[in-house]
Enzyme design. Structure first.
Site, mmCIF file in Angstrom:
data_model
loop_
_atom_site.group_PDB
_atom_site.id
_atom_site.type_symbol
_atom_site.label_atom_id
_atom_site.label_comp_id
_atom_site.label_asym_id
_atom_site.label_seq_id
_atom_site.Cartn_x
_atom_site.Cartn_y
_atom_site.Cartn_z
ATOM 1 C CD GLU A 21 -2.860 -1.170 2.340
ATOM 2 O OE1 GLU A 21 -3.920 -0.548 2.374
ATOM 3 O OE2 GLU A 21 -2.440 -1.845 3.282
ATOM 4 C CB SER A 151 -5.320 -1.768 -0.574
ATOM 5 O OG SER A 151 -5.092 -0.523 0.033
ATOM 6 C CE1 TYR A 217 -6.920 3.449 -1.754
ATOM 7 C CE2 TYR A 217 -6.385 1.275 -2.606
ATOM 8 C CZ TYR A 217 -6.545 2.141 -1.542
ATOM 9 O OH TYR A 217 -6.327 1.696 -0.264
ATOM 10 N NE ARG A 256 -12.556 2.226 6.116
ATOM 11 C CZ ARG A 256 -11.494 1.921 5.352
ATOM 12 N NH1 ARG A 256 -10.609 2.815 5.020
ATOM 13 N NH2 ARG A 256 -11.330 0.676 4.926
ATOM 14 C CG ASP A 258 -13.261 -2.205 6.234
ATOM 15 O OD1 ASP A 258 -13.324 -1.021 6.577
ATOM 16 O OD2 ASP A 258 -12.352 -2.669 5.514
ATOM 17 C CD GLU A 271 -9.747 -4.653 6.975
ATOM 18 O OE1 GLU A 271 -8.622 -4.921 7.424
ATOM 19 O OE2 GLU A 271 -9.915 -4.020 5.920
ATOM 20 C CG ASN A 273 -9.156 -0.837 7.658
ATOM 21 O OD1 ASN A 273 -8.442 -1.586 7.022
ATOM 22 N ND2 ASN A 273 -10.488 -0.865 7.564
ATOM 23 N N GLY A 277 -6.977 5.033 5.144
ATOM 24 C CA GLY A 277 -6.566 6.025 4.147
ATOM 25 C C GLY A 277 -7.045 7.409 4.547
#
Ligand SMILES: Nc1ncnc2c1ncn2[C@@H]1O[C@H](COP(=O)(O)OP(=O)(O)O)[C@@H](O)[C@H]1O
Ligand SMILES: [Mg+2]
Length: 310
Positions: A21, A151, A217, A256, A258, A271, A273, A277
């Protein structure tokens, strides 16, 4: 809350790094550096490679803003170095980062706290040959993923046996164990957490089958809806689950989370994070903006959470 404590201090933006990443980290780092500089902070961009201890020493920064993602950035290693060097840093501490980066260890903690997740089967790379989709304790489609990447690198959805082995081999490139999960059909939502509080949930609608690298992205490859259109009770459950996940891993500062919500409105945790990002168009800033926290203010609040020994 006054959030200008660190004006005048030397803030190092740690970016780049050696993970898959890296490109995302460079974008996060540029966005963070530009925004903090614009707010009057003294920032230095520091490219992370194996010379990082020397760079940190020669730059003599007061605080590290970690703009790294993935291995060696989000997994506790850089945090351990900063602890040793007594440089306060943003985000979660060593143990929480290590736990959140390892999806098997995260799962172990989540299941100890009875948090709902998709059914799972863990395979070792030497067991791949001769292992068939039919041997799993759940039906296809399944999701194959590496243990410690991000990612969506190495993640694949598999319906048929012929696609199973290529997906397993791909995931095995990233480590000796492979996660195989039951595919959950439904909505994908991500929850932003700042300073021990949930900010809200955003729905992700990828153009393709799942939220893969390009959906993440490439602009136009996914749609975001904030706040996620959920019933009041489902939203409450999702936010509480995300916060619990953040807490059981011992995360601090921000994260964050998910999740997937199935057709019966049941949430399933994917998960946490620890270093999501942070470009201006990333999800965490989008969630914050949705509740009235502009990008610069979000960064200032994250900066305020910098510390040691967390
Ligand atoms: N069990 C699952 N069912 C359906 N989709 C999944 C499942 N697991 C992962 N995905 C899809 O793959 C994406 C990446 O998975 P995730 O576990 O979050 O790994 P990463 O760390 O690479 O983001 C998710 O955002 C989601 O779109
Ligand atoms: Mg994810």
């Amino acid at each position: 809350m006054a959030t200008k404590t660190h004006i005048g201090k030397s803030i190092g933006i740690l970016m780049g790094g050696a993970s898959v990443e890296r490109a995302v980290s460079l974008k996060t780092g540029e966005a963070v550096a530009m925004a903090l500089d614009g707010l009057g902070y003294t920032v230095t961009k520091i490219m992370v490679d194996h010379n990082i201890p020397f760079a940190l020493k020669s730059e003599a920064i007061d605080i590290a803003f970690i703009a790294l993602h993935g291995r060696y950035g989000e997994d506790g290693t850089i945090q351990g170095l900063l602890e040793l060097m007594k440089i306060p840093y943003t985000g979660s501490g060593v143990a929480a980062c290590a736990l959140s980066m390892d999806k098997i260890l995260s799962r172990d903690l989540f299941s100890a706290h009875a948090l709902p997740m998709p059914a799972v089967f863990i395979l070792r790379s030497e067991e791949i040959a001769g292992f068939n989709l039919q041997e799993l304790p759940f039906k296809s489609p399944v999701v194959v993923k590496p243990v410690s990447e991000g990612s969506s690198v190495g993640v694949a959805i598999v319906e048929e046996n012929k696609d199973f082995h290529p997906a397993l081999k791909e995931a095995a490139q990233y480590g000796p164990r492979i996660i195989i999960e039951q595919y959950i059909a439904g909505k994908e939502v991500h929850v932003g957490i700042l300073n021990g509080q949930t900010l809200g949930a955003i729905e992700i609608k990828p153009k393709g089958r799942f939220y893969d690298y390009s959906a993440k992205y490439v602009s136009g490859m996914s749609q975001h809806v904030f706040p996620a259109p959920l019933s009041e009770s489902c939203e409450k459950e999702v936010l509480a689950l995300a916060l619990k996940a953040h807490q059981v891993l011992g995360c601090s500062g921000y994260s964050r989370v998910d999740l997937l919500i199935d057709d019966q409105d049941q949430p399933h945790l994917l998960e946490v994070n620890a270093l999501p990002g942070m470009t201006e168009t990333s999800l965490m800033p989008e969630i914050a903006a949705g509740v009235g926290i502009p990008f610069g203010r979000l960064l200032e609040q994250i900066l305020e959470t910098a510390g040691l020994g967390k």
